[in-house]
Design a protein around this motif. Structure first.
Motif, PDB file in Angstrom:
ATOM      1  N   UNK A 193       0.824  -1.223  -0.068  1.00  0.00           N
ATOM      2  CA  UNK A 193       0.100   0.034   0.008  1.00  0.00           C
ATOM      3  C   UNK A 193       0.870   1.378   0.010  1.00  0.00           C
ATOM      4  N   UNK A 194       0.622   2.190  -1.005  1.00  0.00           N
ATOM      5  CA  UNK A 194       1.469   3.384  -1.113  1.00  0.00           C
ATOM      6  C   UNK A 194       1.378   4.321  -0.026  1.00  0.00           C
ATOM      7  N   UNK A 195      -0.110   4.354   0.605  1.00  0.00           N
ATOM      8  CA  UNK A 195      -0.240   5.216   1.783  1.00  0.00           C
ATOM      9  C   UNK A 195       0.371   4.665   3.054  1.00  0.00           C
ATOM     10  N   UNK A 196       0.740   3.666   3.061  1.00  0.00           N
ATOM     11  CA  UNK A 196       1.514   2.938   4.149  1.00  0.00           C
ATOM     12  C   UNK A 196       3.092   2.941   3.915  1.00  0.00           C
ATOM     13  N   UNK A 212       6.846  -1.984  -5.124  1.00  0.00           N
ATOM     14  CA  UNK A 212       6.818  -2.489  -6.323  1.00  0.00           C
ATOM     15  C   UNK A 212       7.566  -3.771  -6.176  1.00  0.00           C
ATOM     16  N   UNK A 213       8.613  -4.090  -5.819  1.00  0.00           N
ATOM     17  CA  UNK A 213       8.946  -5.660  -5.712  1.00  0.00           C
ATOM     18  C   UNK A 213       7.949  -6.718  -5.026  1.00  0.00           C
ATOM     19  N   UNK A 220       5.947  -9.899  -6.423  1.00  0.00           N
ATOM     20  CA  UNK A 220       6.032 -11.114  -5.908  1.00  0.00           C
ATOM     21  C   UNK A 220       4.275 -11.513  -5.730  1.00  0.00           C
ATOM     22  N   UNK A 221       3.467 -10.447  -5.607  1.00  0.00           N
ATOM     23  CA  UNK A 221       1.962 -11.057  -5.251  1.00  0.00           C
ATOM     24  C   UNK A 221       1.604 -11.306  -6.893  1.00  0.00           C
ATOM     25  N   UNK A 222       2.008 -10.434  -7.932  1.00  0.00           N
ATOM     26  CA  UNK A 222       1.602 -10.925  -9.219  1.00  0.00           C
ATOM     27  C   UNK A 222       2.269 -12.425  -9.673  1.00  0.00           C
ATOM     28  N   UNK A 223       3.453 -12.776  -9.196  1.00  0.00           N
ATOM     29  CA  UNK A 223       3.840 -13.892  -9.852  1.00  0.00           C
ATOM     30  C   UNK A 223       3.261 -15.026  -9.083  1.00  0.00           C
ATOM     31  N   UNK A 224       2.746 -14.826  -7.486  1.00  0.00           N
ATOM     32  CA  UNK A 224       1.997 -16.036  -7.313  1.00  0.00           C
ATOM     33  C   UNK A 224       0.489 -16.175  -7.668  1.00  0.00           C
ATOM     34  N   UNK A 225      -0.084 -14.899  -7.963  1.00  0.00           N
ATOM     35  CA  UNK A 225      -1.446 -15.042  -8.544  1.00  0.00           C
ATOM     36  C   UNK A 225      -1.350 -15.600 -10.004  1.00  0.00           C
TER      37      UNK A 225
END
Length: 265
Positions: free
Chosen positions: A100-103, A111-112, A116-121
């Motif tokens: 989350x960019x606001x956190x 971004x990395x 990782x999330x995109x790779x898992x999905x």
């Protein structure tokens, strides 16, 4: 009377009709081309109807005497889905906060993690199950790991999007009084995001009960093992009772989780 009241409100012109026709024509042409290349045609459906009717005829009546033998594998399927969903959901929380960019204002960190999330999905749950069966052997542990990674990718994605849409007011107020990052997360971010997180967790559990029912087809435990065995032995009457029991369990879980989500949101 002011001059503004005499001015007519601007009229938004509708898009030209030919653009709408061209859009629909392009959409239909795309469907037709894809259907031809994949041989998904009405002819294929009509040609398969007799075989479909034969298969349904073999399933009726279901073998009700087989019902006591499938209760234990069905309970194991629910347990696989429950443990995998809970562990994947817990693992998703820190990753969602990092995305989350606001956190996490540092995009070199966010971004990395998103990558990782995109790779898992991108990896389907059945492929996860096949990989873990090859590593850990046939059994429910491989199925649980497959559900864990699938849940992790799904819940983390939905949760960090919910975090980015929370009210920034509490964050700005706590930052103004000198709160550190941990205090911001505990007292400003999590209270707003937690109802959405719980809703996503329940939704993932619904999906995972369905997914865990077929993971046994690749040896990952649960009711899918019996379903694969019944289909392999052409015992479609037993396959029918497995499908009916799975449907009943999924409907009960779906109704219960819907009620809980309504109370949370």
């Amino acid at each position: 009377m002011s001059a503004n009241t005499n001015q007519a409100s601007p009229v938004i012109a509708a898009p030209p009709r030919y653009k709408r026709y061209a859009t629909w024509a392009l959409f239909l042409a795309l469907i037709i081309v894809c259907s031809i290349q994949t041989e998904v045609t009405p002819y294929q459906l009509i040609r398969g109807l007799p075989q479909m009717g034969f298969l349904l005829g073999e399933m009726v009546p279901p073998d009700w005497s087989y019902l006591p033998k499938i209760w234990e594998p069905m309970v194991e399927t629910i347990q696989i889905a429950l443990v995998g969903t809970m562990l994947g959901g817990l693992l998703a929380i820190p990753f969602a906060l990092l995305c989350a960019y606001n956190v996490t204002s540092n995009r070199w960190v966010a971004m990395p993690v998103r990558l990782i999330l995109n790779l898992v999905r991108t990896i389907p749950d059945l492929l996860f199950a096949a990989i873990f069966v090859a590593v850990f052997g046939i059994g429910p542990f491989a199925g649980m790991l497959a559900i864990l990674f699938f849940s992790f990718g799904l819940i983390a994605k939905l949760t960090f999007e919910a975090i980015e849409s929370i009210d920034p007011g509490p964050l700005e107020a706590m930052t103004a009084v000198g709160a550190n990052k941990l205090q911001l997360i505990v007292f400003a971010v999590l209270p707003q995001a937690m109802p959405y997180y719980m809703s996503y967790l329940l939704y993932a559990f619904e999906v995972n009960v369905r997914a865990a029912s077929v993971l046994g087809l690749v040896g990952a435990g649960g009711i899918g093992l019996l379903l694969d065995r019944s289909l392999g032995l052409f015992r479609y009457d037993r396959a029918a009772i497995i499908i009916l029991l799975t449907l009943a369990v999924v409907l009960v879980i779906d109704y219960a989780s819907t009620v809980v989500r309504r109370k949370l949101l």
